[in-house]
Design a protein around this motif. Structure first.
Motif, PDB file in Angstrom:
ATOM      1  N   SER A 174       0.860  -1.184   0.000  1.00 48.53           N
ATOM      2  CA  SER A 174       0.000   0.000   0.000  1.00 48.53           C
ATOM      3  C   SER A 174       0.894   1.232   0.000  1.00 48.53           C
ATOM      4  N   PHE A 175       1.269   1.658  -1.215  1.00 44.61           N
ATOM      5  CA  PHE A 175       2.298   2.691  -1.330  1.00 44.61           C
ATOM      6  C   PHE A 175       1.891   4.017  -0.718  1.00 44.61           C
ATOM      7  N   PHE A 176       0.648   4.446  -0.946  1.00 43.08           N
ATOM      8  CA  PHE A 176       0.248   5.770  -0.484  1.00 43.08           C
ATOM      9  C   PHE A 176      -0.086   5.803   1.006  1.00 43.08           C
ATOM     10  N   GLN A 177      -0.041   4.664   1.649  1.00 40.52           N
ATOM     11  CA  GLN A 177      -0.371   4.631   3.070  1.00 40.52           C
ATOM     12  C   GLN A 177       0.767   3.978   3.848  1.00 40.52           C
ATOM     13  N   ARG A 178       0.638   2.732   4.190  1.00 37.75           N
ATOM     14  CA  ARG A 178       1.597   2.063   5.062  1.00 37.75           C
ATOM     15  C   ARG A 178       3.019   2.017   4.493  1.00 37.75           C
ATOM     16  N   PHE A 238     -15.237   9.336 -15.417  1.00 36.81           N
ATOM     17  CA  PHE A 238     -15.897   9.783 -14.194  1.00 36.81           C
ATOM     18  C   PHE A 238     -15.339  11.143 -13.810  1.00 36.81           C
ATOM     19  N   SER A 239     -16.150  11.935 -13.133  1.00 40.28           N
ATOM     20  CA  SER A 239     -15.592  13.125 -12.496  1.00 40.28           C
ATOM     21  C   SER A 239     -14.749  12.663 -11.318  1.00 40.28           C
ATOM     22  N   PRO A 240     -13.830  13.475 -10.818  1.00 40.07           N
ATOM     23  CA  PRO A 240     -13.031  13.061  -9.654  1.00 40.07           C
ATOM     24  C   PRO A 240     -13.891  12.648  -8.466  1.00 40.07           C
ATOM     25  N   SER A 241     -14.933  13.402  -8.185  1.00 39.10           N
ATOM     26  CA  SER A 241     -15.774  13.069  -7.026  1.00 39.10           C
ATOM     27  C   SER A 241     -16.526  11.758  -7.235  1.00 39.10           C
ATOM     28  N   ASP A 242     -17.033  11.532  -8.453  1.00 40.77           N
ATOM     29  CA  ASP A 242     -17.749  10.282  -8.734  1.00 40.77           C
ATOM     30  C   ASP A 242     -16.802   9.084  -8.707  1.00 40.77           C
ATOM     31  N   PHE A 243     -15.577   9.295  -9.191  1.00 39.80           N
ATOM     32  CA  PHE A 243     -14.584   8.220  -9.158  1.00 39.80           C
ATOM     33  C   PHE A 243     -14.276   7.834  -7.723  1.00 39.80           C
ATOM     34  N   ARG A 244     -14.048   8.815  -6.867  1.00 40.29           N
ATOM     35  CA  ARG A 244     -13.753   8.532  -5.470  1.00 40.29           C
ATOM     36  C   ARG A 244     -14.927   7.824  -4.794  1.00 40.29           C
ATOM     37  N   ALA A 245     -16.127   8.290  -5.055  1.00 42.58           N
ATOM     38  CA  ALA A 245     -17.296   7.696  -4.449  1.00 42.58           C
ATOM     39  C   ALA A 245     -17.469   6.246  -4.885  1.00 42.58           C
ATOM     40  N   ILE A 290      -7.978   7.697  -4.437  1.00 46.45           N
ATOM     41  CA  ILE A 290      -8.251   6.447  -3.724  1.00 46.45           C
ATOM     42  C   ILE A 290      -7.599   6.433  -2.350  1.00 46.45           C
ATOM     43  N   TYR A 291      -6.331   6.843  -2.297  1.00 45.94           N
ATOM     44  CA  TYR A 291      -5.527   6.592  -1.100  1.00 45.94           C
ATOM     45  C   TYR A 291      -5.332   7.798  -0.189  1.00 45.94           C
ATOM     46  N   THR A 292      -5.795   8.980  -0.597  1.00 45.56           N
ATOM     47  CA  THR A 292      -5.660  10.156   0.266  1.00 45.56           C
ATOM     48  C   THR A 292      -7.023  10.834   0.398  1.00 45.56           C
ATOM     49  N   ASP A 293      -7.109  11.769   1.313  1.00 48.79           N
ATOM     50  CA  ASP A 293      -8.346  12.533   1.467  1.00 48.79           C
ATOM     51  C   ASP A 293      -8.226  13.935   0.870  1.00 48.79           C
ATOM     52  N   SER A 322      -8.660  17.004  -1.573  1.00 47.01           N
ATOM     53  CA  SER A 322      -9.772  17.425  -2.422  1.00 47.01           C
ATOM     54  C   SER A 322      -9.345  17.426  -3.881  1.00 47.01           C
ATOM     55  N   ALA A 323     -10.326  17.446  -4.781  1.00 47.80           N
ATOM     56  CA  ALA A 323     -10.023  17.504  -6.209  1.00 47.80           C
ATOM     57  C   ALA A 323      -9.227  18.764  -6.545  1.00 47.80           C
ATOM     58  N   LYS A 324      -9.531  19.843  -5.866  1.00 50.67           N
ATOM     59  CA  LYS A 324      -8.799  21.092  -6.107  1.00 50.67           C
ATOM     60  C   LYS A 324      -7.346  20.945  -5.683  1.00 50.67           C
ATOM     61  N   GLU A 325      -7.108  20.344  -4.535  1.00 52.18           N
ATOM     62  CA  GLU A 325      -5.726  20.130  -4.072  1.00 52.18           C
ATOM     63  C   GLU A 325      -4.961  19.211  -5.016  1.00 52.18           C
ATOM     64  N   ILE A 326      -5.642  18.181  -5.496  1.00 51.38           N
ATOM     65  CA  ILE A 326      -5.006  17.250  -6.427  1.00 51.38           C
ATOM     66  C   ILE A 326      -4.692  17.958  -7.742  1.00 51.38           C
ATOM     67  N   ALA A 327      -5.607  18.789  -8.196  1.00 54.39           N
ATOM     68  CA  ALA A 327      -5.389  19.534  -9.435  1.00 54.39           C
ATOM     69  C   ALA A 327      -4.114  20.358  -9.353  1.00 54.39           C
ATOM     70  N   TYR A 328      -3.945  21.089  -8.271  1.00 57.10           N
ATOM     71  CA  TYR A 328      -2.756  21.936  -8.116  1.00 57.10           C
ATOM     72  C   TYR A 328      -1.494  21.095  -7.972  1.00 57.10           C
ATOM     73  N   GLU A 329      -1.611  19.959  -7.273  1.00 54.89           N
ATOM     74  CA  GLU A 329      -0.452  19.079  -7.109  1.00 54.89           C
ATOM     75  C   GLU A 329       0.010  18.518  -8.441  1.00 54.89           C
ATOM     76  N   LEU A 330      -0.906  18.361  -9.384  1.00 58.69           N
ATOM     77  CA  LEU A 330      -0.587  17.777 -10.682  1.00 58.69           C
ATOM     78  C   LEU A 330      -0.412  18.832 -11.776  1.00 58.69           C
ATOM     79  N   GLY A 331      -0.208  20.074 -11.367  1.00 57.91           N
ATOM     80  CA  GLY A 331       0.181  21.096 -12.326  1.00 57.91           C
ATOM     81  C   GLY A 331      -0.946  21.787 -13.057  1.00 57.91           C
ATOM     82  N   PHE A 332      -2.186  21.677 -12.566  1.00 60.19           N
ATOM     83  CA  PHE A 332      -3.322  22.344 -13.193  1.00 60.19           C
ATOM     84  C   PHE A 332      -3.648  23.611 -12.398  1.00 60.19           C
ATOM     85  N   ASP A 333      -3.631  24.754 -13.067  1.00 62.08           N
ATOM     86  CA  ASP A 333      -3.963  26.006 -12.400  1.00 62.08           C
ATOM     87  C   ASP A 333      -5.459  26.157 -12.189  1.00 62.08           C
TER      88      ASP A 333
END
Length: 283
Positions: free
Chosen positions: A26-30, A271-278, A240-243, A245-256
């Motif tokens: 579980s790379f993103f966690q343990r 899927f939209s990010p929220s629908d994918f997570r759900a 999947i592995y973090t909490d 937000s889609a906005k935080e992920i967007a900025y982390e991946l280089g999207f303004d």
């Protein structure tokens, strides 16, 4: 059962796992701090492996290389033999010429490689596996060198098999595969900020068209698709592995623009990010 080699000075680590009912990653966690490449051998019947939330058939008597940042779970982990090592133990990027694999196992663009073993190949891998066991039982000052030598042999064997099963075009010489490997490594390093092929082409002293032609010979996936799929994969992992937000992920991946990221993700993931997570939380 797990065999473990640790170098206190270099922090090099090498593991051999056998018949462990709880074996997973579980790379993103343990396991985020444990940056291990994994070579998994399914010695038993076909089973399902889940990689980053996606299920795949893992055929009987086949070998699967897995990247450092992939999370995975086996349906029948007790059937699996796994070799795991970090960069400090053996860096495949630095030594890929030495083992004649130009990074093909871990840094190609063919997706997950399920490398099948016939009876003769099973015998060869079994013999090598038994020598690994013997070497782990021999604790002396050259154990690291011996384990590295065996690991190189394992990589050479499965790389030859992977090339014979996944590469059919004779025009793909090692120098061309090396450009693909270097491109993928650069994408792995810069994909969070650089989403255009031109950036990588300049680093490789090639034109985008040359890269596109080379990738077309390789597996028909364009250089741009490699970048986009890597961005989407990282976004999926973060959802999947973090909490975050889609906005935080967007900025982390280089999207303004978070809305642009959402549209980009939906286009490639359906899927939209929220629908994918759900959906993943439900499953």
């Amino acid at each position: 059962m797990k065999f473990h080699h640790l170098e206190p000075v270099t922090k090099g680590e090498f593991h051999l796992t056998i018949n462990e009912a709880g074996f997973d990653r579980s790379f993103f966690q343990r396991d985020r701090t444990d940056k291990f490449l994994t070579i998994a051998w399914n010695k038993g019947v076909q089973q399902v492996i889940t990689i980053d939330g996606v299920k795949y058939d893992f055929p009987e008597q086949s070998i699967l290389p897995l990247m450092v940042n992939q999370s995975f779970q086996f349906e029948k982990p007790e059937q699996v033999v796994a070799w795991q090592y970090n960069r400090d133990f053996y860096c495949i990027v630095d030594h890929d010429k030495e083992v004649s694999c130009v990074g093909f196992l871990f840094y190609g663009s063919t997706g997950n490689l399920f490398i099948r073993l016939n009876a003769q190949e099973q015998k060869k891998i079994t013999l090598l596996f038994e020598i690994f066991i013997e070497e782990f039982d021999t604790v002396d000052n050259i154990q690291r060198e011996m384990l590295q030598m065996l690991l190189k042999r394992l990589i050479i064997i499965i790389t030859r098999l992977a090339k014979s099963q996944y590469l059919t075009d004779k025009n793909l010489t090692d120098d061309k595969l090396d450009i693909i490997r270097r491109y993928n490594l650069l994408v792995e390093e810069h994909f969070r900020l650089q989403h255009q092929v031109q950036f990588y082409a300049e680093l490789l002293s090639r034109s985008p068209k040359t890269l596109a032609n080379l990738f077309a010979i390789y597996n028909h996936k364009s250089p741009l698709a490699v970048i986009q799929e890597r961005v989407v994969l990282e976004a999926k992992r973060l959802l999947i592995y973090t909490d975050k937000s889609a906005k935080e992920i967007a900025y982390e991946l280089g999207f303004d623009d978070a809305a642009y990221f959402s549209n980009f993700f939906k286009k490639h993931a359906s899927f939209s990010p929220s629908d994918f997570r759900a959906a993943k939380l439900v499953s």
